[in-house]
Design a protein around this motif. Structure first.
Motif, PDB file in Angstrom:
ATOM      1  N   VAL A 152     -37.925  19.138 -86.969  1.00  0.00           N
ATOM      2  CA  VAL A 152     -38.118  19.981 -85.793  1.00  0.00           C
ATOM      3  C   VAL A 152     -37.095  19.561 -84.751  1.00  0.00           C
ATOM      4  O   VAL A 152     -37.130  18.430 -84.262  1.00  0.00           O
ATOM      5  CB  VAL A 152     -39.542  19.838 -85.217  1.00  0.00           C
ATOM      6  CG1 VAL A 152     -39.690  20.673 -83.945  1.00  0.00           C
ATOM      7  CG2 VAL A 152     -40.578  20.259 -86.244  1.00  0.00           C
ATOM      8  N   THR A 153     -36.160  20.458 -84.418  1.00  0.00           N
ATOM      9  CA  THR A 153     -35.233  20.173 -83.323  1.00  0.00           C
ATOM     10  C   THR A 153     -35.861  20.645 -82.015  1.00  0.00           C
ATOM     11  O   THR A 153     -36.790  21.445 -82.014  1.00  0.00           O
ATOM     12  CB  THR A 153     -33.880  20.879 -83.533  1.00  0.00           C
ATOM     13  OG1 THR A 153     -34.034  22.296 -83.364  1.00  0.00           O
ATOM     14  CG2 THR A 153     -33.329  20.590 -84.933  1.00  0.00           C
ATOM     15  N   GLY A 154     -35.349  20.117 -80.906  1.00  0.00           N
ATOM     16  CA  GLY A 154     -35.964  20.481 -79.626  1.00  0.00           C
ATOM     17  C   GLY A 154     -37.403  20.032 -79.546  1.00  0.00           C
ATOM     18  O   GLY A 154     -38.263  20.704 -78.965  1.00  0.00           O
ATOM     19  N   ILE A 175     -39.890  14.982 -89.038  1.00  0.00           N
ATOM     20  CA  ILE A 175     -38.782  14.274 -88.411  1.00  0.00           C
ATOM     21  C   ILE A 175     -38.447  15.067 -87.151  1.00  0.00           C
ATOM     22  O   ILE A 175     -38.316  16.295 -87.201  1.00  0.00           O
ATOM     23  CB  ILE A 175     -37.542  14.214 -89.322  1.00  0.00           C
ATOM     24  CG1 ILE A 175     -37.922  13.746 -90.737  1.00  0.00           C
ATOM     25  CG2 ILE A 175     -36.473  13.317 -88.706  1.00  0.00           C
ATOM     26  CD1 ILE A 175     -38.554  12.389 -90.795  1.00  0.00           C
ATOM     27  N   ALA A 176     -38.317  14.392 -86.019  1.00  0.00           N
ATOM     28  CA  ALA A 176     -38.113  15.085 -84.749  1.00  0.00           C
ATOM     29  C   ALA A 176     -36.765  14.733 -84.151  1.00  0.00           C
ATOM     30  O   ALA A 176     -36.354  13.577 -84.161  1.00  0.00           O
ATOM     31  CB  ALA A 176     -39.220  14.727 -83.765  1.00  0.00           C
ATOM     32  N   LEU A 177     -36.094  15.747 -83.605  1.00  0.00           N
ATOM     33  CA  LEU A 177     -34.901  15.527 -82.788  1.00  0.00           C
ATOM     34  C   LEU A 177     -35.313  15.737 -81.340  1.00  0.00           C
ATOM     35  O   LEU A 177     -35.749  16.829 -80.955  1.00  0.00           O
ATOM     36  CB  LEU A 177     -33.787  16.502 -83.154  1.00  0.00           C
ATOM     37  CG  LEU A 177     -32.553  16.477 -82.237  1.00  0.00           C
ATOM     38  CD1 LEU A 177     -31.854  15.122 -82.310  1.00  0.00           C
ATOM     39  CD2 LEU A 177     -31.593  17.604 -82.574  1.00  0.00           C
ATOM     40  N   ASP A 182     -37.113  11.315 -73.870  1.00  0.00           N
ATOM     41  CA  ASP A 182     -38.393  11.851 -74.336  1.00  0.00           C
ATOM     42  C   ASP A 182     -38.866  11.195 -75.627  1.00  0.00           C
ATOM     43  O   ASP A 182     -39.941  11.520 -76.138  1.00  0.00           O
ATOM     44  CB  ASP A 182     -38.289  13.362 -74.572  1.00  0.00           C
ATOM     45  CG  ASP A 182     -38.151  14.157 -73.291  1.00  0.00           C
ATOM     46  OD1 ASP A 182     -38.851  13.810 -72.317  1.00  0.00           O
ATOM     47  OD2 ASP A 182     -37.360  15.118 -73.258  1.00  0.00           O
ATOM     48  N   ALA A 183     -38.064  10.288 -76.167  1.00  0.00           N
ATOM     49  CA  ALA A 183     -38.339   9.757 -77.501  1.00  0.00           C
ATOM     50  C   ALA A 183     -39.690   9.080 -77.604  1.00  0.00           C
ATOM     51  O   ALA A 183     -40.427   9.279 -78.579  1.00  0.00           O
ATOM     52  CB  ALA A 183     -37.230   8.783 -77.911  1.00  0.00           C
ATOM     53  N   GLY A 192     -43.334  11.146 -88.798  1.00  0.00           N
ATOM     54  CA  GLY A 192     -42.249  10.415 -89.446  1.00  0.00           C
ATOM     55  C   GLY A 192     -41.458   9.647 -88.422  1.00  0.00           C
ATOM     56  O   GLY A 192     -41.978   8.735 -87.789  1.00  0.00           O
ATOM     57  N   GLU A 193     -40.197  10.033 -88.225  1.00  0.00           N
ATOM     58  CA  GLU A 193     -39.328   9.308 -87.304  1.00  0.00           C
ATOM     59  C   GLU A 193     -38.689  10.251 -86.296  1.00  0.00           C
ATOM     60  O   GLU A 193     -38.685  11.475 -86.472  1.00  0.00           O
ATOM     61  CB  GLU A 193     -38.241   8.557 -88.086  1.00  0.00           C
ATOM     62  CG  GLU A 193     -38.808   7.485 -89.026  1.00  0.00           C
ATOM     63  CD  GLU A 193     -37.708   6.667 -89.676  1.00  0.00           C
ATOM     64  OE1 GLU A 193     -36.690   6.390 -89.001  1.00  0.00           O
ATOM     65  OE2 GLU A 193     -37.865   6.312 -90.859  1.00  0.00           O
TER      66      GLU A 193
END
Length: 310
Positions: A152-154, A175-177, A182-183, A192-193
């Motif tokens: 998932v981006t954004g 998995i997140a971008l 905001d991490a 996940g990561e």
């Protein structure tokens, strides 16, 4: 009735506070007294004329803004039987040529409405419809089974945050971008990561998931950059058609188009009450300060949703 209208597309200065008659509900329609309506990027695009230029909105001498609705039922039209006067509701206005939700009242088709979540104020509930329905439908389009991998981006935005939470309910590994600042918050949503840079996104994700993820929901509108993280034959869900990448390596690229769905929105509202979906409001401003609200959203880095109240 007070509402925000645009006569000539442009910057925030073109927003007008207008007075007009309260609309009347037609067959199977509901008149909602608006308590709150959130501001979305698509409102900025409509105001600036980008939707008309893209052929997504007809030229009009005057139009309203606002998709998300939270309020109380004020009246019902013939054949509308699901709600009673005074019921707290949430809904989505998905017709760009209809009256906007940044107003004192709005008429919606009855199937576009759902009972509002009872655990949060209506100002918070107003942030649910558009973004949550978008995320939910995007997940449906991936066709993923439990245990599959999803990028998932954004992820720190409205759609991305809901996508992560709903994906967890479906048993997906996410998995997140997200932006670096905001991490930490996003790590509380991801299964996940978290990746904090879109530079070399494909290789970075493939170090976490060898071969690439099974699907991507591109809420950040990165296009081919995010596609590089996708395995051959995977599914890429784009939220904006012009930025959808080509379906290379046997992938399937689909464009998510949100639609009003009161039944599904009712299920999402229950997830809010169950604590499975969290809502974030950064600013609540009156309609009189709509120009300020648009400026804040355009500047970015708000850290939550901007909600307008009549």
């Amino acid at each position: 009735m007070t509402s925000i209208v645009v006569r000539t597309p442009g910057g925030p200065e073109v927003l007008e506070l207008a007075e007009g008659p309260i609309p009347e509900p037609g067959p199977r329609q509901v008149l909602v007294r608006v308590e709150a309506s959130s501001l979305n990027p698509i409102d900025l695009s409509a105001r600036a004329g980008r939707l008309t230029a893209a052929g997504l909105m007809p030229p009009m001498p005057r139009f309203g803004l606002g998709w998300d609705v939270a309020g109380h039922v004020d009246a019902t039209g013939p054949g509308a039987t699901r709600f009673r006067t005074g019921d707290p509701v949430v809904g989505l206005r998905d017709l760009l040529f209809a009256g906007g939700a940044h107003a004192g009242y709005v008429v919606l088709d009855e199937p576009a409405l759902a009972p509002a979540p009872v655990s949060v104020p209506l100002t918070d509930a107003a942030t649910l419809p558009l973004n949550a329905l978008t995320a939910d439908r995007a997940l449906d389009l991936t066709g993923l089974e439990p245990g599959s991998t999803l990028l998932v981006t954004g992820a720190s935005g409205g759609v991305g945050g809901f996508a992560l939470q709903l994906a967890a309910l479906r048993g997906l590994r996410t998995i997140a971008l997200a932006r670096p600042h905001d991490a930490d918050r996003v790590r509380g949503l991801v299964t996940g990561e978290v990746v904090t840079s879109s530079d070399d996104l494909g290789p970075a994700v493939r170090e976490i998931v060898p071969g690439g993820v099974d699907a991507v929901i591109d809420a950040a509108i990165l296009g081919i950059t995010a596609h590089q993280a996708l395995r051959g034959g995977g599914v890429f869900v784009a939220l904006v058609a012009p930025f959808a990448p080509p379906p290379i390596r046997g992938t399937r690229v689909v464009v998510q188009e949100v639609l009003a769905d009161g039944d599904r929105l009712a299920e999402l509202a229950k997830h809010v009450d169950d604590g499975a979906l969290t809502l974030r409001v950064a600013h609540t401003l009156p309609l009189e300060r709509s120009r300020e609200a648009h400026e804040l959203l355009e500047k970015g880095g708000v850290g939550g949703r901007i909600v307008l109240t009549p």
